[in-house]
Design a protein around this motif. Structure first.
Motif, short mmCIF file in Angstrom:
data_model
loop_
_atom_site.label_atom_id
_atom_site.label_comp_id
_atom_site.label_asym_id
_atom_site.label_seq_id
_atom_site.Cartn_x
_atom_site.Cartn_y
_atom_site.Cartn_z
N ARG A 1 0.84 -1.20 0.00
CA ARG A 1 0.00 0.00 0.00
C ARG A 1 0.87 1.24 0.00
O ARG A 1 1.94 1.25 0.62
CB ARG A 1 -0.86 0.00 1.27
CG ARG A 1 -2.32 -0.08 0.95
CD ARG A 1 -3.17 -0.03 2.22
NE ARG A 1 -3.62 1.34 2.43
CZ ARG A 1 -3.44 2.02 3.56
NH1 ARG A 1 -2.83 1.50 4.57
NH2 ARG A 1 -3.89 3.24 3.67
N ARG A 2 0.41 2.27 -0.68
CA ARG A 2 1.14 3.53 -0.66
C ARG A 2 1.13 4.12 0.74
O ARG A 2 0.14 4.00 1.47
CB ARG A 2 0.49 4.53 -1.61
CG ARG A 2 0.79 4.23 -3.04
CD ARG A 2 0.32 5.37 -3.88
NE ARG A 2 0.73 5.14 -5.26
CZ ARG A 2 0.67 6.05 -6.19
NH1 ARG A 2 0.22 7.25 -5.92
NH2 ARG A 2 1.06 5.78 -7.41
N THR B 1 0.84 7.00 3.53
CA THR B 1 0.10 8.25 3.68
C THR B 1 1.10 9.37 3.97
O THR B 1 2.25 9.12 4.35
CB THR B 1 -0.91 8.18 4.84
OG1 THR B 1 -0.18 8.08 6.07
CG2 THR B 1 -1.85 6.99 4.68
#
Length: 75
Positions: A3-4, A6
């Motif tokens: 996941r990228r 934040t």
């Protein structure tokens, strides 16, 4: 695929790099484009992360020159 991150996770990671001395006081932080490549995020996400660090007094910007690590006095 991971996941990228934040903008808050990126801010925490940059703060950790500062704490370990990877980015020592008065050193220039990599450019927005370099950081966006490093973290695989947009430049807008990098800008938000650096705004968080700026608000916490960890970094400061010099227009036209870049973003630098603030020196913290122990006093």
């Amino acid at each position: 695929m991971p996941r990228r991150m934040t903008y808050r996770q990126i801010a925490d990671d940059i703060a950790a790099r500062i704490a370990t001395g990877e980015y020592p006081p008065e050193s220039k932080i990599p450019s927005y484009s370099e950081l966006s490549q490093l973290y695989s995020v947009s430049i807008a996400t990098v800008q938000r992360a650096l705004l968080v660090l700026h608000a916490k007094g960890v970094v400061y910007g010099e227009p036209g020159r870049g973003v630098y690590v603030k020196r913290h006095d122990d006093s």
